[in-house]
Design a protein around this motif. Structure first.
Motif, PDB file in Angstrom:
ATOM      1  N   ILE A   1       0.841  -1.202   0.000  1.00  0.00           N
ATOM      2  CA  ILE A   1       0.000   0.000   0.000  1.00  0.00           C
ATOM      3  C   ILE A   1       0.873   1.248   0.000  1.00  0.00           C
ATOM      4  O   ILE A   1       0.592   2.234  -0.692  1.00  0.00           O
TER       5      ILE A   1
ATOM      6  N   PHE B   1       0.694   4.081  -3.149  1.00  0.00           N
ATOM      7  CA  PHE B   1       0.382   5.504  -3.027  1.00  0.00           C
ATOM      8  C   PHE B   1       1.614   6.378  -3.236  1.00  0.00           C
ATOM      9  O   PHE B   1       1.508   7.473  -3.794  1.00  0.00           O
TER      10      PHE B   1
ATOM     11  N   GLY C   1       2.140   6.370  -6.916  1.00  0.00           N
ATOM     12  CA  GLY C   1       1.000   7.045  -7.548  1.00  0.00           C
ATOM     13  C   GLY C   1       1.107   8.553  -7.441  1.00  0.00           C
ATOM     14  O   GLY C   1       0.848   9.278  -8.417  1.00  0.00           O
ATOM     15  N   VAL C   2       1.518   9.053  -6.287  1.00  0.00           N
ATOM     16  CA  VAL C   2       1.717  10.496  -6.124  1.00  0.00           C
ATOM     17  C   VAL C   2       2.849  10.975  -7.021  1.00  0.00           C
ATOM     18  O   VAL C   2       2.777  12.055  -7.620  1.00  0.00           O
TER      19      VAL C   2
ATOM     20  N   PHE D   1      -5.133   7.836 -10.431  1.00  0.00           N
ATOM     21  CA  PHE D   1      -5.861   7.667  -9.181  1.00  0.00           C
ATOM     22  C   PHE D   1      -6.750   6.434  -9.219  1.00  0.00           C
ATOM     23  O   PHE D   1      -6.879   5.710  -8.225  1.00  0.00           O
TER      24      PHE D   1
ATOM     25  N   MET E   1      -4.581   3.516  -8.674  1.00  0.00           N
ATOM     26  CA  MET E   1      -4.143   3.496  -7.271  1.00  0.00           C
ATOM     27  C   MET E   1      -5.217   2.851  -6.390  1.00  0.00           C
ATOM     28  O   MET E   1      -4.902   2.048  -5.505  1.00  0.00           O
TER      29      MET E   1
ATOM     30  N   PHE F   1      -4.890  -0.530  -4.265  1.00  0.00           N
ATOM     31  CA  PHE F   1      -5.133  -0.490  -2.819  1.00  0.00           C
ATOM     32  C   PHE F   1      -6.148  -1.540  -2.407  1.00  0.00           C
ATOM     33  O   PHE F   1      -5.963  -2.229  -1.394  1.00  0.00           O
TER      34      PHE F   1
END
Length: 80
Positions: A33, A37, A40-41, A55, A58, A62
């Motif tokens: 996880i 993230f 992804g950011v 997103f 992501m 998740f």
């Protein structure tokens, strides 16, 4: 050292092996996880116009990683 103290300390250790196994099993999804993230950011920062797509992926990643954690939580109760 008094032998009765050693026996008392061995008998005092009680608990479920399943709880220990779940604690170890939660490490993998936790790392996954964090990677999902974090990367992804980073992807959104590199290409802001692709934010919607990144997103969406992501959230799918998740959900899959969290499902593994929930399966790891249920298995010790199903198979004692």
């Amino acid at each position: 050292m008094d032998p009765s103290i050693v026996l008392a300390s061995k008998d005092a250790v009680t608990g479920s092996l399943g709880a220990v196994a779940y604690g170890l099993a939660a490490i993998g999804p936790g790392i996954g996880i964090g990677l999902i993230f974090g990367l992804g950011v980073q992807a959104i920062a590199r290409q802001p116009e692709a934010e919607q797509v990144a997103f969406r992926y992501m959230l799918i990643g998740f959900a899959l990683a969290e499902a593994l954690a929930l399966i790891g939580f249920v298995v010790p109760f199903v198979f004692p």
